[in-house]
Design a protein around this motif. Structure first.
Motif, mmCIF file in Angstrom:
data_model
loop_
_atom_site.group_PDB
_atom_site.id
_atom_site.type_symbol
_atom_site.label_atom_id
_atom_site.label_comp_id
_atom_site.label_asym_id
_atom_site.label_seq_id
_atom_site.Cartn_x
_atom_site.Cartn_y
_atom_site.Cartn_z
ATOM 1 N N LYS A 199 0.860 -1.185 0.000
ATOM 2 C CA LYS A 199 0.000 0.000 0.000
ATOM 3 C C LYS A 199 0.897 1.237 0.000
ATOM 4 O O LYS A 199 1.888 1.288 0.746
ATOM 5 C CB LYS A 199 -0.875 -0.025 1.257
ATOM 6 C CG LYS A 199 -2.060 0.923 1.213
ATOM 7 C CD LYS A 199 -2.996 0.627 2.399
ATOM 8 C CE LYS A 199 -4.253 1.465 2.376
ATOM 9 N NZ LYS A 199 -4.066 2.883 2.134
ATOM 10 N N LEU A 200 0.572 2.219 -0.808
ATOM 11 C CA LEU A 200 1.360 3.455 -0.830
ATOM 12 C C LEU A 200 1.098 4.257 0.439
ATOM 13 O O LEU A 200 -0.033 4.281 0.943
ATOM 14 C CB LEU A 200 0.949 4.315 -2.032
ATOM 15 C CG LEU A 200 1.331 3.789 -3.414
ATOM 16 C CD1 LEU A 200 0.702 4.687 -4.485
ATOM 17 C CD2 LEU A 200 2.837 3.760 -3.579
ATOM 18 N N GLU A 201 2.147 4.942 0.905
ATOM 19 C CA GLU A 201 1.935 5.798 2.068
ATOM 20 C C GLU A 201 0.993 6.948 1.733
ATOM 21 O O GLU A 201 0.142 7.327 2.509
ATOM 22 C CB GLU A 201 3.274 6.375 2.539
ATOM 23 C CG GLU A 201 4.027 5.418 3.442
ATOM 24 C CD GLU A 201 5.337 6.026 3.886
ATOM 25 O OE1 GLU A 201 5.369 7.233 4.204
ATOM 26 O OE2 GLU A 201 6.349 5.291 3.869
ATOM 27 N N GLU A 202 1.210 7.512 0.546
ATOM 28 C CA GLU A 202 0.310 8.578 0.101
ATOM 29 C C GLU A 202 -0.251 8.184 -1.253
ATOM 30 O O GLU A 202 0.498 7.818 -2.168
ATOM 31 C CB GLU A 202 1.083 9.897 -0.029
ATOM 32 C CG GLU A 202 0.181 11.036 -0.504
ATOM 33 C CD GLU A 202 0.906 12.374 -0.636
ATOM 34 O OE1 GLU A 202 2.116 12.438 -0.371
ATOM 35 O OE2 GLU A 202 0.230 13.342 -1.039
ATOM 36 N N GLU A 203 -1.550 8.294 -1.413
ATOM 37 C CA GLU A 203 -2.169 7.943 -2.680
ATOM 38 C C GLU A 203 -1.696 8.874 -3.798
ATOM 39 O O GLU A 203 -1.420 10.057 -3.562
ATOM 40 C CB GLU A 203 -3.708 8.034 -2.602
ATOM 41 C CG GLU A 203 -4.346 7.032 -1.671
ATOM 42 C CD GLU A 203 -4.438 7.535 -0.241
ATOM 43 O OE1 GLU A 203 -3.828 8.582 0.085
ATOM 44 O OE2 GLU A 203 -5.124 6.876 0.565
ATOM 45 N N LEU A 204 -1.629 8.334 -5.001
ATOM 46 C CA LEU A 204 -1.258 9.134 -6.170
ATOM 47 C C LEU A 204 -2.462 9.239 -7.089
ATOM 48 O O LEU A 204 -3.168 8.258 -7.321
ATOM 49 C CB LEU A 204 -0.108 8.449 -6.928
ATOM 50 C CG LEU A 204 1.206 8.282 -6.150
ATOM 51 C CD1 LEU A 204 2.187 7.453 -6.970
ATOM 52 C CD2 LEU A 204 1.803 9.661 -5.830
ATOM 53 N N ILE A 205 -2.681 10.441 -7.632
ATOM 54 C CA ILE A 205 -3.792 10.661 -8.541
ATOM 55 C C ILE A 205 -3.234 10.692 -9.960
ATOM 56 O O ILE A 205 -2.215 11.342 -10.197
ATOM 57 C CB ILE A 205 -4.475 12.020 -8.263
ATOM 58 C CG1 ILE A 205 -4.656 12.252 -6.758
ATOM 59 C CG2 ILE A 205 -5.781 12.141 -9.031
ATOM 60 C CD1 ILE A 205 -5.336 11.145 -6.021
ATOM 61 N N VAL A 206 -3.861 9.979 -10.873
ATOM 62 C CA VAL A 206 -3.467 10.099 -12.272
ATOM 63 C C VAL A 206 -3.915 11.484 -12.731
ATOM 64 O O VAL A 206 -5.098 11.822 -12.602
ATOM 65 C CB VAL A 206 -4.096 8.991 -13.139
ATOM 66 C CG1 VAL A 206 -3.680 9.165 -14.596
ATOM 67 C CG2 VAL A 206 -3.673 7.615 -12.625
#
Lengths: 492, 492
Positions: free
Chosen positions: B114-121
């Protein structure tokens, strides 16, 4: 702009990282592993793209565009014939952000917006493309399909380096479909040759053409051809690959065609790609302790003119000469910049263009106005000469060709002097440690031997060169019989 | 290839969808809302790109490339000044797939990755770019920054249509940074004019230039300029936008510069973009019930030559004439294809090229060989003529220019005849329902009035035209005083 580059002999890796950033080619971004390609770096990439695109079209290919996302189920279909496929990838699981009900300054992922099926950001597009080709191919009349795509792809790399290994990178990927095995193999060869021609003659980087061993092959390929280049630190860099995919993807995605004779058969496939990694190869082939060195074919600015003046009147007189030169050079298709900024001193400008690898620099000062000369400096050799104003255009035309050839020659000499034939494992390790470069050695063809050598030395088989001469010998590691020498090296 | 297009008068929307697919422009993919742009469609897009890119560079812009992903926290920074920003987007939460321990044929998302911080496309790149510009800008010497990016972006649209509204689309986004408000406004205007010039003169689509109302503005912009086109069904299509962003993004990302006078100030910004949506505008402006109609400037194939023959001898004789024509036309920079496939009959070829909008078609049969003529057919008017072989090249050169102009004229006449001035709300509704097109009406400048009209009629204010004449009147809806007519329409 401050230079102070680390010397290559001190720390090659540090030199590279500093150069990429200081020459304004690229930088790290706020997104782990993803780079920003800055305008100067991107202008070089655009020149690569334009030339490659021309070559693809000349060989009958057309561009198209396929989705960024690949549904997970398509990877499952592909996985059946590509066991080793890397699964480190960016996974989209949700489709909405919303304001955090507990803190209006924060955004959270909306748990009610979960996708039914996860989407993978493409690490490569075979799966989505072959799933699409299924709808395009019914009969031999629909073949061949010769399609290329310019795109971004994402592979979740843990240790990244600008251009060489980044989570997101730019590339082109060709995906072709054919009636026969022979035709697909011919395409695989053709595109490997297109790459070799481009890298050698446009980028001035010598390459070895060859075939990958089974363990270095693209998962899903029956055969992988490649071009391998050698960097100044003695490490190899894979500059392009072209895969013969057999009928593997056609079988995974059930793509059949009816032949002229009315028979049904699976389609034969290839794929091939080069990426922004080539920027790394470019930098590490030609550059020096003063900064970037660019082959004229790839230089966004081929000639820069710097005025050396005191006061406006001198600048005006110099500008008259410079403007005429700009016009004359542009008429010959040469890209030239007259840098008359008054915010920077000539010394700072010289340093900047040296760092950024502009192939030729013209300086014009008051003495030159008197004598009707200009000072012309070559970036690659750092040599200077005074030439008559009237000779400038011809001299530059000649020099740009000469520099392009000279860089290729220099890199070829380096490469050739770093292919060492060895006949024992002791020698192998000694050369690898003290000299580096390609090691030409006999290998018994066994994956276990290859693996063992890799474990012991970190060297891998870069390729089985197409032009390797057949010769009876014994494997440097196992002592088993071998018929051909392969190229080993440590690699990027 | 079967034609059988639905007629526009029967069902315009169905006609559009069928045409896009049957003319081989694009198709839906396995990924919900994402399209595949097929080679023929992509070739048209490449022509648009090439021309726009040239115009951007002529106005001093450079290309660069920024990451696909935007960390969630950067959106939070941006959100502070852009309340209304759409949050329907693709969210990357994990970075690994692994084999399902319960079923080796399945892949699952690795819960440990799981990423620590989500990434938005990226749905657009202001946030990631302004976060980057912070590092690029210290002083006035670093300004202006005039950068453009060609990229894919993703917006999680629920109802999608090929080219017009897709989850992923291709576009260019310019992002510039300036010392002064005036300079940024001038840039905003310049780029809106670049778009207008391109769409009018290269795509042959007439546009109205104007300014958006506050409620139709890009979130985060102080002013949005736009170009608005009118489709054949009387609906408007926003063909491009150019935003004056004020200091909003500089403030959100803390981007300051030191001026010549040594003062610190926030940087002034613009952004501007056009997308593959322009393909939709192209199709819906010029095409007819027989298929695509392309302006010669955008046609991947401008002239096609079809041989009409029985037996190999006739084909050889025709090929001799055709090959010469191909050579002569190419020498004039005209793109031409000689379709000598023996797998398709002439009738099928005629139908295909008509459907795909090739501007001119030459047919050569045995009678033509005797008489020294060819048959030349225009796609836009469907007219045919016989001309002498020796006149072909000149005639075609002239006709290509004529067709380009004629399409623009025809579209302009349609557009002009569909701008209707109304002076009451009854008239407004009547014209909207029975005629469509742009409605030029007085509006009191209140967002509530705009909103009410939208609810009642589905018409929105497309723009306040730059060339609107000032005139005293009363708002068609509220009866309040108004000084200028604005353009309303239903829109794509």
């Amino acid at each position: 702009m401050s230079k102070n580059l680390t010397k290559r002999s001190e720390d090659y890796s540090k030199w590279y990282n500093e150069l990429v950033v200081k020459a304004d080619l690229a930088e790290n971004s706020a997104v782990r592993g993803c780079m920003v390609i800055k305008p100067y770096g991107y202008a070089i990439w655009e020149k690569m793209q334009a030339e490659l695109d021309k070559k693809f079209k000349e060989t009958g290919h057309q561009n198209a565009y396929f989705p960024l996302f690949v549904p997970k189920s398509l990877f499952e279909a592909e996985e059946k014939n590509a066991e080793g496929f890397a699964k480190e990838c960016a996974v989209v699981t949700h489709y909405r952000l919303k304001t955090d009900p507990d803190d209006a300054s924060k955004l959270i992922v909306d748990p009610n917006a979960k996708l039914e099926e996860e989407l993978i950001v493409r690490p490569t597009s075979e799966a989505i493309i072959w799933n699409t080709y299924k709808g395009w191919i019914q009969s031999y009349r629909d073949l061949p399909i010769l399609v290329n795509q310019w795109a971004n792809v994402v592979r979740w790399e843990m240790r990244t380096r600008l251009f060489l290994r980044t989570a997101e990178f730019l590339w082109q990927e060709g995906h072709t479909a054919h009636e026969t095995r022979q035709e697909a193999i011919a395409e695989t060869e053709q595109m490997n040759n297109v790459y070799a021609d481009f890298v050698e003659n446009f980028m001035a980087i010598p390459v070895v053409k060859g075939r990958k061993t089974e363990s270095e092959r693209f998962a899903g390929a029956e055969d992988t051809y490649c071009i391998e280049a050698l960097m100044q630190d003695g490490k190899a860099l894979q500059a392009g690959t072209s895969h013969f995919l057999g009928q593997n993807f056609a079988k995974a995605f059930d793509v059949k065609f009816t032949s002229k004779e009315g028979k049904q058969d699976y389609v034969w496939a290839t794929s091939w790609g080069v990426s922004t990694r080539l920027m790394g190869a470019l930098i590490m082939t030609h550059s020096d302790d003063n900064g970037l060195v660019l082959p004229p074919n790839l230089a966004p600015i081929q000639v820069v003119i710097v005025p050396i003046y005191k006061g406006e009147e001198q600048l005006n007189q110099i500008s008259e000469v410079a403007d005429q030169l700009v016009e004359d050079l542009r008429a010959k298709g040469i890209s030239v910049k007259f840098d008359n900024r008054d915010t920077h001193r000539p010394g700072a400008k010289f340093a900047q263009y040296e760092l950024q690898g502009v192939p030729l620099r013209i300086a014009i000062g008051p003495k030159d106005l008197e004598k009707g000369t200009v000072e012309l400096a070559r970036r690659d050799t750092l040599s200077k000469q005074f030439i008559q104003k009237d000779d400038v255009v011809n001299t530059i035309e000649t020099l740009l060709v000469e520099i392009q050839e000279s860089l290729h020659l220099k890199a070829t000499q380096y490469r050739d002097s770093h292919i060492t034939e060895v006949n024992s494992f002791e020698e192998f390790k000694e050369v690898l440690e003290n000299k580096g470069g390609f090691i030409s050695a006999h290998w018994d063809g066994a994956a276990e031997t290859e693996q063992k050598i890799k474990e012991l030395t970190k060297a891998t088989i870069r390729c089985i060169p197409f032009d390797a001469k057949e010769e009876n010998g014994v494997c440097v590691y196992s002592g088993n019989p071998s018929k051909v020498r392969v190229l080993f090296a440590k690699a990027y």
